[in-house]
Motif scaffolding. Structure first.
Motif, PDB file in Angstrom:
ATOM      1  N   HIS A  74       0.834  -1.061   0.110  1.00  0.00           N
ATOM      2  CA  HIS A  74      -0.083   0.062   0.126  1.00  0.00           C
ATOM      3  C   HIS A  74       0.879   1.226   0.091  1.00  0.00           C
ATOM      4  N   TYR A  75       0.409   2.280  -0.723  1.00  0.00           N
ATOM      5  CA  TYR A  75       1.217   3.471  -0.719  1.00  0.00           C
ATOM      6  C   TYR A  75       0.635   4.805  -0.410  1.00  0.00           C
ATOM      7  N   LEU A  76       1.210   5.807   0.201  1.00  0.00           N
ATOM      8  CA  LEU A  76       0.647   6.993   0.336  1.00  0.00           C
ATOM      9  C   LEU A  76       1.688   8.089  -0.219  1.00  0.00           C
TER      10      LEU A  76
ATOM     11  N   ARG B  65       5.513   3.582   1.548  1.00  0.00           N
ATOM     12  CA  ARG B  65       5.227   2.163   1.292  1.00  0.00           C
ATOM     13  C   ARG B  65       4.824   1.325   2.456  1.00  0.00           C
ATOM     14  N   PHE B  66       3.749   0.554   2.711  1.00  0.00           N
ATOM     15  CA  PHE B  66       3.206  -0.152   3.757  1.00  0.00           C
ATOM     16  C   PHE B  66       2.905  -1.455   3.189  1.00  0.00           C
TER      17      PHE B  66
ATOM     18  N   VAL C 143      -2.173  17.678   1.448  1.00  0.00           N
ATOM     19  CA  VAL C 143      -3.094  16.743   0.522  1.00  0.00           C
ATOM     20  C   VAL C 143      -2.440  15.159   0.737  1.00  0.00           C
ATOM     21  N   ASN C 144      -3.480  14.242   0.745  1.00  0.00           N
ATOM     22  CA  ASN C 144      -2.760  12.820   0.725  1.00  0.00           C
ATOM     23  C   ASN C 144      -3.610  12.113  -0.461  1.00  0.00           C
ATOM     24  N   ALA C 145      -2.798  10.988  -0.857  1.00  0.00           N
ATOM     25  CA  ALA C 145      -3.479  10.274  -1.968  1.00  0.00           C
ATOM     26  C   ALA C 145      -2.879   8.929  -1.575  1.00  0.00           C
ATOM     27  N   ALA C 146      -3.681   7.811  -1.522  1.00  0.00           N
ATOM     28  CA  ALA C 146      -3.426   6.429  -1.172  1.00  0.00           C
ATOM     29  C   ALA C 146      -3.877   5.306  -2.048  1.00  0.00           C
ATOM     30  N   SER C 147      -3.064   4.245  -2.248  1.00  0.00           N
ATOM     31  CA  SER C 147      -3.611   3.196  -3.189  1.00  0.00           C
ATOM     32  C   SER C 147      -2.980   2.197  -2.844  1.00  0.00           C
ATOM     33  N   SER C 148      -3.284   0.892  -3.495  1.00  0.00           N
ATOM     34  CA  SER C 148      -2.611  -0.345  -3.327  1.00  0.00           C
ATOM     35  C   SER C 148      -1.695  -0.466  -4.567  1.00  0.00           C
ATOM     36  N   THR C 149      -1.002  -1.581  -4.569  1.00  0.00           N
ATOM     37  CA  THR C 149       0.027  -1.865  -5.635  1.00  0.00           C
ATOM     38  C   THR C 149      -0.977  -2.063  -6.787  1.00  0.00           C
ATOM     39  N   GLY C 150      -0.668  -1.520  -8.053  1.00  0.00           N
ATOM     40  CA  GLY C 150      -1.401  -1.649  -9.532  1.00  0.00           C
ATOM     41  C   GLY C 150      -0.438  -1.986 -10.526  1.00  0.00           C
ATOM     42  N   SER C 151      -0.989  -2.062 -11.803  1.00  0.00           N
ATOM     43  CA  SER C 151      -0.194  -2.266 -12.682  1.00  0.00           C
ATOM     44  C   SER C 151      -0.539  -1.422 -14.092  1.00  0.00           C
TER      45      SER C 151
END
Length: 112
Positions: free
Chosen positions: A3-5, A67-68, A93-101
């Motif tokens: 997971h990313y921030l 990265r988490f 400002v924050n933006a978060a996501s999981s791993t993507g392709s």
């Protein structure tokens, strides 16, 4: 799955109004708290000033990329940021996501 921030932030008027000694004390507490996050698997990928003059660049002065191993670890960092009073001193400002392709990203864009 990682997971990313991504954080973008700029000091605001409240930060500029703080005496230097109070800024240093505040940042000392932040540094101590950051050191304790490694036991959760939190990784700092970058904490830096943003590059000026790039095409479509953000007006924010600083960025953090993290990265988490889990959402729980990510949320622990976000909870710590909130509790520290950070948002009172920085326009943030924050933006978060999981791993993507690339393939899944392009499919999501096409569906948007």
């Amino acid at each position: 799955m990682s997971h990313y921030l991504v954080e973008l932030y700029t000091p605001n008027a409240a930060w500029h109004a703080l005496p230097v000694a109070q800024r240093q004390q505040f940042l000392g507490h932040i540094g101590s708290a950051l050191a304790q996050l490694s036991h959760l698997g939190v990784e700092v990928l970058s904490l830096a000033e943003t590059a000026p003059g790039i095409d479509q660049g953000s007006a924010h002065r600083f960025l953090g990329i993290w990265r988490f191993p889990t959402e729980v670890a990510r949320d622990a960092l976000l909870d710590g940021i909130q509790a520290s009073g950070w948002y009172g001193y920085f326009d943030h400002v924050n933006a978060a996501s999981s791993t993507g392709s690339a393939d899944s990203h392009l499919a999501a864009l096409a569906a948007a």
